[in-house]
Design a protein around this motif. Structure first.
Motif: not given
Length: 411
Positions: A376-389
């Protein structure tokens, strides 16, 4: 998108400045005389108009039928062998290949679902032997950074933010996923929001090869805020090769029922009906071409990227990525409020957050396989996020993703 005459004039000046090398920031100086002289230069205006007309003639191929879409798009039905792909030096003189029999057995070659895209609501369709292409207009060109950069990423100066799940460290012949379709809020017309799959090979910043497919809202490119089905490719890290949709030569379309870049008709609603589209790219082992499957249900064969467009992707992809991306211009001096996905964070779950389900990769034997070691990768956790279902036999490996941008913790 409708511009007032004064705004149109300002846009035209900036476009002239970029195209002819004038300093755009002269608008901010006190030297109004020089600016006014530029505005009054009929010769330069005529030259710009001529340049735009020439470029439009290169992009827009002669139509055997024209369809007026209910959303304002003009759809040109272009003979298969006259489509932009065959302007490419490596493809000149060729004709579209028929889908290989092995792919025809696995996938539809015609669209069996009604009105996936808005243009089809007109009740019109393209004749056999032709493909639908969204016409590019002068207004589209005037929104570009320059004439030659229209439909390309190479001079995009803004910050991109993303959330992504990746399968790496293998040789992949494709990937597949089912994408929940939304219409996220866009703060600034030069920002976009998208959900897509990336097939990647090579080195980022140097010689990256990429095939990208998904949905996006991008007013700077299309002139409106509708959600649209798009493709992109590059063979040199976005420097000179590749483009969105069919703006440049490369991708060969074979299906007459889908307009790449056309607006999607069915959009999910918060806590309401959810709509999705299947997206798949797979490499045909005999020809080496990368075939695109897209649309509702199991999807439909759309066309292919010839393998000789690429360097690293001639053989296989190094990684397969799924996720969302936005552009953050910071118009107000703080983080943009442009949304990703549905505009809600992934922990809100089904009917509220955007999802991609049944994520799979395709191995060298063209077998579909679930993700084994997702990163998993992301640039800004407080603005946009990702989560496994949670594990679900019908949904397979899946993710929720998104966010609303600027807020209490996103600044």
């Amino acid at each position: 998108m409708v511009f007032s005459s004064s705004i149109s004039f300002l846009v035209l000046y900036i476009f002239i400045a970029v195209s002819f090398g004038f300093p755009v920031n002269s608008l901010e100086t006190k030297n109004h005389q020089s600016v006014n002289q530029t505005f009054r230069s009929a010769q330069q205006l005529h030259k710009l108009k001529k340049m735009i007309a020439t470029r439009l003639q290169q992009i827009n191929k002669p139509a055997i039928k024209t369809i007026q879409s209910p959303d304002g798009d003009i759809i040109d039905c272009v003979l298969n062998h006259k489509q932009p792909a065959f302007d490419h030096p490596l493809l000149k003189g060729q004709k579209p290949m028929d889908p290989p029999e092995s792919l025809r057995r696995q996938h539809q070659i015609e669209n069996t679902s009604d009105h996936f895209q808005i243009w089809s609501l007109s009740g019109e369709s393209c004749p056999d032997g032709s493909i639908p292409i969204r016409r590019i207009t002068e207004e589209d060109m005037l929104r570009a950074y320059s004439i030659n950069s229209f439909g390309r990423k190479f001079d995009d100066p803004y910050v991109h933010e993303y959330v992504v799940v990746s399968e790496k460290n293998d040789k992949f012949h494709g990937g597949e996923g089912t994408f929940n379709v939304w219409q996220p809020y866009i703060e600034n017309e030069r920002e976009f929001s998208l959900a897509q799959m990336w097939l990647v090979a090579g080195t980022s910043g140097k010689d990256l090869n990429s095939i990208e497919i998904g949905w996006q809202v991008y007013p700077h490119l299309y002139g409106d805020y509708r959600t649209r089905f798009f493709i992109y490719w590059t063979a040199d890290d976005y420097k000179k090769t590749g483009c969105y949709n069919l703006v440049c030569s490369g991708f060969v379309q074979t299906n007459k029922n889908y307009a790449i870049g056309g607006a999607i008709n069915q959009i999910s609603t918060y806590n309401g009906v959810q709509y999705s589209m299947n997206l798949k790219v797979l490499k045909h082992n005999y020809t080496g071409h990368w075939w695109l499957v897209a649309g509702p249900g199991a999807g439909t064969l759309i066309g292919y990227w010839p393998s000789n467009l690429f360097t690293h992707l001639k053989s296989a992809a190094d990684e397969v990525n799924f996720g969302g991306e936005i552009v953050n211009i910071k118009t107000t001096g703080s983080h943009t409020s442009t949304a990703m996905g549905s505009g809600n964070f992934p922990d809100e779950g089904f009917r509220k957050a955007a999802y991609i389900r049944n994520l799979q990769v395709i191995d060298g034997d063209n077998n579909l396989k679930p993700f084994k070691n997702p990163k998993y990768g992301l640039t800004n956790f407080f603005c946009y996020s990702i989560l496994q279902g949670n594990t679900n036999p019908k949904w397979g490996y899946h993710i929720y993703f998104g966010g609303h941008g600027r807020g209490y913790n996103c600044r």
